[in-house]
Design a protein around this motif. Structure first.
Motif, PDB file in Angstrom:
ATOM      1  N   ASP A   1      18.657   9.794   5.892  1.00  0.00           N
ATOM      2  CA  ASP A   1      17.521  10.660   6.229  1.00  0.00           C
ATOM      3  C   ASP A   1      16.448  10.506   5.171  1.00  0.00           C
ATOM      4  O   ASP A   1      16.750  10.431   3.973  1.00  0.00           O
ATOM      5  N   LYS A   2      15.190  10.493   5.583  1.00  0.00           N
ATOM      6  CA  LYS A   2      14.062  10.450   4.633  1.00  0.00           C
ATOM      7  C   LYS A   2      13.658  11.902   4.378  1.00  0.00           C
ATOM      8  O   LYS A   2      13.152  12.579   5.256  1.00  0.00           O
TER       9      LYS A   2
ATOM     10  N   CYS B   1       9.644   4.604   6.331  1.00  0.00           N
ATOM     11  CA  CYS B   1      10.123   5.761   7.072  1.00  0.00           C
ATOM     12  C   CYS B   1       9.308   7.012   6.758  1.00  0.00           C
ATOM     13  O   CYS B   1       9.052   7.318   5.592  1.00  0.00           O
TER      14      CYS B   1
ATOM     15  N   TYR C   1       7.093   5.470  10.355  1.00  0.00           N
ATOM     16  CA  TYR C   1       8.089   5.290  11.402  1.00  0.00           C
ATOM     17  C   TYR C   1       9.147   6.393  11.391  1.00  0.00           C
ATOM     18  O   TYR C   1       9.652   6.767  10.354  1.00  0.00           O
ATOM     19  N   ASP C   2       9.474   6.866  12.590  1.00  0.00           N
ATOM     20  CA  ASP C   2      10.521   7.878  12.739  1.00  0.00           C
ATOM     21  C   ASP C   2      11.907   7.273  12.551  1.00  0.00           C
ATOM     22  O   ASP C   2      12.812   7.925  12.042  1.00  0.00           O
ATOM     23  N   ILE C   3      12.056   6.037  12.985  1.00  0.00           N
ATOM     24  CA  ILE C   3      13.327   5.325  12.840  1.00  0.00           C
ATOM     25  C   ILE C   3      13.033   3.926  12.321  1.00  0.00           C
ATOM     26  O   ILE C   3      12.170   3.233  12.844  1.00  0.00           O
TER      27      ILE C   3
ATOM     28  N   GLY D   1      12.238  11.296   9.120  1.00  0.00           N
ATOM     29  CA  GLY D   1      12.754  10.171   9.891  1.00  0.00           C
ATOM     30  C   GLY D   1      14.091   9.696   9.357  1.00  0.00           C
ATOM     31  O   GLY D   1      14.678  10.308   8.458  1.00  0.00           O
ATOM     32  N   ARG D   2      14.547   8.584   9.901  1.00  0.00           N
ATOM     33  CA  ARG D   2      15.844   8.032   9.510  1.00  0.00           C
ATOM     34  C   ARG D   2      15.788   6.519   9.389  1.00  0.00           C
ATOM     35  O   ARG D   2      15.116   5.858  10.164  1.00  0.00           O
ATOM     36  N   CYS D   3      16.543   6.018   8.434  1.00  0.00           N
ATOM     37  CA  CYS D   3      16.813   4.588   8.327  1.00  0.00           C
ATOM     38  C   CYS D   3      18.241   4.365   8.798  1.00  0.00           C
ATOM     39  O   CYS D   3      19.146   5.112   8.409  1.00  0.00           O
TER      40      CYS D   3
ATOM     41  N   ASP E   1       5.289   4.941   5.471  1.00  0.00           N
ATOM     42  CA  ASP E   1       5.555   6.330   5.891  1.00  0.00           C
ATOM     43  C   ASP E   1       5.206   6.584   7.351  1.00  0.00           C
ATOM     44  O   ASP E   1       4.888   7.714   7.725  1.00  0.00           O
TER      45      ASP E   1
END
Length: 154
Positions: A131-132, A78, A56-58, A82-84, A54
């Protein structure tokens, strides 16, 4: 390449193969790249570590597995909000349908699939953007190998 283009970001590279991590360390030193962590671990193990879960922003991923498995291997890293971004190629319509349950269960929302048009490459590349939106359940990712062997599907 991403770090070279965006030198001010902090970057963590995850690679399970020690030989490849050694090369990444060599390259990072040779190019004098700062704020790069090279983590020699499997995603299934690293995602259980509070230092990486939990955070990372990307989260970026190469096309290393089918989308249901990639969702399980990336979304736990993520942060909410944030986003994957998953790299894929070819016709992924079947994978997209098969990944709906996994993405939702793991706290994601499929935002879009963007085509990547590169003239010299005719393999129909895409970026899958997830998107998370909520926390990934603590049971995920499952033990090493399980996301690929037994992907979460509808």
């Amino acid at each position: 390449p991403f770090k070279i283009m965006q030198p001010n970001i902090k970057l963590t590279l995850l690679e399970a193969t020690v030989k490849k991590t050694k090369f990444l360390e060599h390259l990072t030193n040779k190019l004098n790249l700062k704020d790069v962590i090279i983590l020699p671990a499997r995603a299934e193990d690293a995602a259980r570590d509070v230092c990486y879960r939990d955070k990372y922003d990307i989260v970026l991923s190469r096309a290393v597995a089918a989308m249901p498995a990639l969702a399980e291997l990336t979304l736990p890293f993520c942060a909410i909000g944030g986003r994957c971004i998953l790299q894929k190629k070819g016709d992924i319509s079947k994978e997209q349908t098969q990944s709906e349950k996994a993405i939702t269960l793991l706290g994601g929302f499929l935002r879009e699939i963007k085509p990547v048009d590169i003239e010299v490459l005719s393999d129909n590349r895409k970026l899958v953007i997830i998107d998370k939106v909520k926390e990934t359940p603590a049971d995920y990712p499952r033990r090493p190998g399980m996301p690929v062997k037994r992907p979460i599907k509808d």
